[in-house]
Design a protein around this motif. Structure first.
Motif, mmCIF file in Angstrom:
data_model
loop_
_atom_site.group_PDB
_atom_site.id
_atom_site.type_symbol
_atom_site.label_atom_id
_atom_site.label_comp_id
_atom_site.label_asym_id
_atom_site.label_seq_id
_atom_site.Cartn_x
_atom_site.Cartn_y
_atom_site.Cartn_z
ATOM 1 N N THR A 280 6.429 9.670 1.558
ATOM 2 C CA THR A 280 5.658 8.844 0.638
ATOM 3 C C THR A 280 6.417 7.524 0.564
ATOM 4 O OG1 THR A 280 5.022 10.806 -0.617
ATOM 5 C CG2 THR A 280 4.667 8.670 -1.675
ATOM 6 N N ALA A 281 5.752 6.424 0.910
ATOM 7 C CA ALA A 281 6.448 5.132 0.983
ATOM 8 C C ALA A 281 5.442 3.999 0.855
ATOM 9 C CB ALA A 281 7.218 5.017 2.299
ATOM 10 N N THR A 282 5.957 2.792 0.705
ATOM 11 C CA THR A 282 5.124 1.604 0.547
ATOM 12 C C THR A 282 5.169 0.763 1.819
ATOM 13 O OG1 THR A 282 5.567 1.593 -1.819
ATOM 14 C CG2 THR A 282 4.721 -0.449 -0.860
ATOM 15 N N GLN B 155 0.858 -1.186 0.000
ATOM 16 C CA GLN B 155 0.000 0.000 0.000
ATOM 17 C C GLN B 155 0.889 1.229 0.000
ATOM 18 O OE1 GLN B 155 -3.674 0.405 0.294
ATOM 19 N NE2 GLN B 155 -2.921 2.387 -0.383
ATOM 20 N N ARG B 156 0.753 2.052 -1.006
ATOM 21 C CA ARG B 156 1.508 3.305 -1.077
ATOM 22 C C ARG B 156 0.811 4.316 -0.180
ATOM 23 N NH1 ARG B 156 6.680 4.268 -2.235
ATOM 24 N NH2 ARG B 156 6.971 6.268 -3.235
ATOM 25 N N ALA C 136 -2.042 6.600 -0.761
ATOM 26 C CA ALA C 136 -1.683 7.366 -1.958
ATOM 27 C C ALA C 136 -2.447 6.844 -3.164
ATOM 28 C CB ALA C 136 -0.184 7.302 -2.205
ATOM 29 N N ASP D 79 10.755 1.994 -0.759
ATOM 30 C CA ASP D 79 10.629 2.987 -1.838
ATOM 31 C C ASP D 79 10.204 4.341 -1.283
ATOM 32 O OD1 ASP D 79 11.246 0.979 -3.761
ATOM 33 O OD2 ASP D 79 9.172 0.279 -3.621
#
Length: 170
Positions: free
Chosen positions: A97-99, A85-86, A155, A123
């Motif tokens: 902002t990451a996964t 899930q971003r 996101a 990421d």
């Protein structure tokens, strides 16, 4: 084993090295209430970009908003199928902002309360202001202090990755 350390505190960045004894940095952060960063330790103030060096610095979990998770990876044989899930989060002065990777049946955001204090995400893009300039760091893996998350939202939609379920299986 010594691994590079990059910590994001409320008012500064901390760079140095950490002794991991061959363990993952995320495991050390989960097991110990404090971590010793060896030097030279470079501390960079977010307010004005001023830098200074210390021979070493002891940080408590509460001191960190985010930390780069480098060094050895976990055992590949223990990896499970996960949903990715971003997310976009505000963690102290940082926009992240990451996964987030979770079991496919878990609610990613709601399930954070049951995760370890330092939650790994991949990421990662970390954005913040330092000395009046916009700074952007792109990191492969970051540990997020879940107690320091001020806001969190998806996101975009969930996808399945790992063990042949992601786009790489096509």
């Amino acid at each position: 084993m010594t691994v590079p350390f990059l910590g994001f505190a409320e008012d500064c960045l901390v760079r140095g090295v950490v002794q991991t004894d061959g363990r993952r940095l995320s495991d050390l952060l989960a097991a110990w209430p404090q971590i010793v960063v060896a030097g030279p330790v470079v501390v960079e103030a977010l307010e004005d970009g001023r830098r200074f060096e210390l021979p070493e610095l002891t940080l408590a979990h509460d001191d960190l908003c985010l930390v780069e998770l480098g060094g050895p990876r976990g055992d590949a044989r223990q990896r499970l199928r996960v949903a990715a899930q971003r997310l976009v989060a505000r963690v102290g002065p940082y926009r992240l902002t990451a996964t987030l990777h979770t079991p496919p049946s878990a609610a990613p955001i709601a399930g954070l309360a049951r995760r370890p204090l330092i939650v790994p995400m991949t990421d990662a893009v970390i954005e913040f202001e330092s000395g009046g300039a916009h700074v952007r760091h792109e990191l492969a893996t970051v540990g997020v202090n879940r107690d320091r998350i001020d806001s969190l939202e998806a996101a975009y939609s969930v996808s399945h990755v790992g063990l042949g379920l992601g786009p790489e299986a096509a």
